[in-house]
Design a protein around this motif. Sequence first.
Motif, mmCIF file in Angstrom:
data_model
loop_
_atom_site.group_PDB
_atom_site.id
_atom_site.type_symbol
_atom_site.label_atom_id
_atom_site.label_comp_id
_atom_site.label_asym_id
_atom_site.label_seq_id
_atom_site.Cartn_x
_atom_site.Cartn_y
_atom_site.Cartn_z
ATOM 1 N N ALA A 30 -3.745 2.092 22.050
ATOM 2 C CA ALA A 30 -4.078 3.257 21.236
ATOM 3 C C ALA A 30 -4.786 2.797 19.967
ATOM 4 O O ALA A 30 -4.474 1.753 19.417
ATOM 5 C CB ALA A 30 -2.799 4.012 20.869
ATOM 6 N N PRO A 31 -5.754 3.584 19.500
ATOM 7 C CA PRO A 31 -6.412 3.202 18.240
ATOM 8 C C PRO A 31 -5.447 3.318 17.068
ATOM 9 O O PRO A 31 -4.434 4.013 17.141
ATOM 10 C CB PRO A 31 -7.545 4.219 18.113
ATOM 11 C CG PRO A 31 -7.153 5.356 18.979
ATOM 12 C CD PRO A 31 -6.299 4.789 20.067
ATOM 13 N N GLU A 32 -5.769 2.631 16.005
ATOM 14 C CA GLU A 32 -4.920 2.619 14.821
ATOM 15 C C GLU A 32 -4.844 4.021 14.209
ATOM 16 O O GLU A 32 -5.858 4.699 14.074
ATOM 17 C CB GLU A 32 -5.513 1.650 13.811
ATOM 18 C CG GLU A 32 -4.724 1.501 12.559
ATOM 19 C CD GLU A 32 -5.378 0.520 11.618
ATOM 20 O OE1 GLU A 32 -4.641 -0.239 10.993
ATOM 21 O OE2 GLU A 32 -6.604 0.530 11.531
ATOM 22 N N SER A 33 -3.668 4.434 13.818
ATOM 23 C CA SER A 33 -3.519 5.769 13.235
ATOM 24 C C SER A 33 -4.005 5.755 11.789
ATOM 25 O O SER A 33 -4.111 4.708 11.156
ATOM 26 C CB SER A 33 -2.065 6.218 13.290
ATOM 27 O OG SER A 33 -1.307 5.475 12.363
ATOM 28 N N ASP A 34 -4.289 6.944 11.273
ATOM 29 C CA ASP A 34 -4.742 7.059 9.894
ATOM 30 C C ASP A 34 -3.675 6.565 8.924
ATOM 31 O O ASP A 34 -3.984 5.946 7.914
ATOM 32 C CB ASP A 34 -5.104 8.508 9.565
ATOM 33 C CG ASP A 34 -6.431 8.919 10.194
ATOM 34 O OD1 ASP A 34 -7.201 8.020 10.595
ATOM 35 O OD2 ASP A 34 -6.693 10.131 10.278
ATOM 36 N N ALA A 35 -2.426 6.849 9.226
ATOM 37 C CA ALA A 35 -1.339 6.424 8.337
ATOM 38 C C ALA A 35 -1.265 4.894 8.270
ATOM 39 O O ALA A 35 -1.094 4.323 7.181
ATOM 40 C CB ALA A 35 -0.013 6.993 8.823
ATOM 41 N N GLU A 36 -1.420 4.225 9.417
ATOM 42 C CA GLU A 36 -1.401 2.759 9.424
ATOM 43 C C GLU A 36 -2.568 2.198 8.627
ATOM 44 O O GLU A 36 -2.419 1.249 7.869
ATOM 45 C CB GLU A 36 -1.454 2.232 10.855
ATOM 46 C CG GLU A 36 -0.198 2.472 11.654
ATOM 47 C CD GLU A 36 -0.387 2.086 13.108
ATOM 48 O OE1 GLU A 36 -1.541 1.985 13.574
ATOM 49 O OE2 GLU A 36 0.631 1.887 13.787
ATOM 50 N N ARG A 37 -3.737 2.789 8.823
ATOM 51 C CA ARG A 37 -4.926 2.329 8.107
ATOM 52 C C ARG A 37 -4.757 2.523 6.600
ATOM 53 O O ARG A 37 -5.061 1.625 5.807
ATOM 54 C CB ARG A 37 -6.166 3.083 8.584
ATOM 55 C CG ARG A 37 -7.467 2.538 8.003
ATOM 56 C CD ARG A 37 -8.650 3.384 8.390
ATOM 57 N NE ARG A 37 -8.569 4.710 7.820
ATOM 58 C CZ ARG A 37 -8.905 5.015 6.555
ATOM 59 N NH1 ARG A 37 -9.316 4.081 5.749
ATOM 60 N NH2 ARG A 37 -8.808 6.250 6.126
ATOM 61 N N GLN A 43 -1.959 -1.612 0.682
ATOM 62 C CA GLN A 43 -1.426 -2.969 0.499
ATOM 63 C C GLN A 43 -2.521 -3.907 0.017
ATOM 64 O O GLN A 43 -2.320 -4.701 -0.906
ATOM 65 C CB GLN A 43 -0.815 -3.474 1.817
ATOM 66 C CG GLN A 43 -0.286 -4.877 1.755
ATOM 67 C CD GLN A 43 0.934 -4.996 0.871
ATOM 68 O OE1 GLN A 43 1.662 -4.034 0.687
ATOM 69 N NE2 GLN A 43 1.156 -6.171 0.317
ATOM 70 N N PHE A 44 -3.690 -3.821 0.621
ATOM 71 C CA PHE A 44 -4.818 -4.666 0.222
ATOM 72 C C PHE A 44 -5.201 -4.405 -1.235
ATOM 73 O O PHE A 44 -5.415 -5.341 -2.011
ATOM 74 C CB PHE A 44 -6.019 -4.404 1.141
ATOM 75 C CG PHE A 44 -7.277 -5.048 0.655
ATOM 76 C CD1 PHE A 44 -7.484 -6.404 0.805
ATOM 77 C CD2 PHE A 44 -8.261 -4.295 0.033
ATOM 78 C CE1 PHE A 44 -8.636 -7.006 0.342
ATOM 79 C CE2 PHE A 44 -9.416 -4.883 -0.439
ATOM 80 C CZ PHE A 44 -9.602 -6.239 -0.275
ATOM 81 N N LEU A 45 -5.284 -3.132 -1.621
ATOM 82 C CA LEU A 45 -5.673 -2.805 -2.990
ATOM 83 C C LEU A 45 -4.622 -3.269 -3.997
ATOM 84 O O LEU A 45 -4.974 -3.711 -5.100
ATOM 85 C CB LEU A 45 -5.924 -1.298 -3.117
ATOM 86 C CG LEU A 45 -7.155 -0.796 -2.365
ATOM 87 C CD1 LEU A 45 -7.248 0.718 -2.454
ATOM 88 C CD2 LEU A 45 -8.421 -1.447 -2.884
ATOM 89 N N ARG A 46 -3.340 -3.179 -3.628
ATOM 90 C CA ARG A 46 -2.291 -3.693 -4.515
ATOM 91 C C ARG A 46 -2.448 -5.192 -4.732
ATOM 92 O O ARG A 46 -2.370 -5.693 -5.859
ATOM 93 C CB ARG A 46 -0.907 -3.404 -3.935
ATOM 94 C CG ARG A 46 -0.398 -2.009 -4.219
ATOM 95 C CD ARG A 46 1.078 -1.894 -3.899
ATOM 96 N NE ARG A 46 1.388 -2.162 -2.515
ATOM 97 C CZ ARG A 46 1.420 -1.244 -1.550
ATOM 98 N NH1 ARG A 46 1.161 0.011 -1.827
ATOM 99 N NH2 ARG A 46 1.712 -1.572 -0.320
ATOM 100 N N GLU A 47 -2.687 -5.932 -3.641
ATOM 101 C CA GLU A 47 -2.847 -7.385 -3.745
ATOM 102 C C GLU A 47 -4.102 -7.745 -4.531
ATOM 103 O O GLU A 47 -4.108 -8.702 -5.316
ATOM 104 C CB GLU A 47 -2.879 -8.010 -2.362
ATOM 105 C CG GLU A 47 -1.542 -7.948 -1.655
ATOM 106 C CD GLU A 47 -1.609 -8.444 -0.228
ATOM 107 O OE1 GLU A 47 -2.712 -8.806 0.240
ATOM 108 O OE2 GLU A 47 -0.559 -8.454 0.435
ATOM 109 N N LEU A 48 -5.177 -6.984 -4.338
ATOM 110 C CA LEU A 48 -6.416 -7.234 -5.068
ATOM 111 C C LEU A 48 -6.211 -7.017 -6.565
ATOM 112 O O LEU A 48 -6.634 -7.836 -7.386
ATOM 113 C CB LEU A 48 -7.516 -6.311 -4.543
ATOM 114 C CG LEU A 48 -8.892 -6.445 -5.190
ATOM 115 C CD1 LEU A 48 -9.462 -7.831 -4.946
ATOM 116 C CD2 LEU A 48 -9.822 -5.380 -4.661
ATOM 117 N N ASN A 49 -5.529 -5.940 -6.911
ATOM 118 C CA ASN A 49 -5.258 -5.652 -8.311
ATOM 119 C C ASN A 49 -4.376 -6.739 -8.928
ATOM 120 O O ASN A 49 -4.609 -7.180 -10.061
ATOM 121 C CB ASN A 49 -4.594 -4.277 -8.439
ATOM 122 C CG ASN A 49 -4.747 -3.706 -9.815
ATOM 123 O OD1 ASN A 49 -5.626 -4.102 -10.563
ATOM 124 N ND2 ASN A 49 -3.879 -2.778 -10.150
#
Length: 79
Positions: A30-37, A43-49
């Motif tokens: 199944a393709p990735e759900s919007d919630a997972e994305r 998470q990525f933006l938190r780590e970047l910040n």
Amino acid sequence: MADRDRRQPDSRPETPADRAQTRTDPVREAPESDAERRHRRAQFLRELNEARELRDRVQPRRARAARMRQQLRMRTFRW
């Protein structure tokens, strides 16, 4: 010397590129759900910040210069 004789003639240290080629990712049904994305993106933006804040703490002079440049850009921006 005996250890060298037992090795394969083309044996060399494995590189990250070699590992990437041999890695097999499982095929998702199944393709990735919007919630997972959205979760992964948050998470990525938190780590970047966090990384930016760390860089600003360890390089205060560079961070101050960047703030000054940003303020100058904002002052010269025309609406």
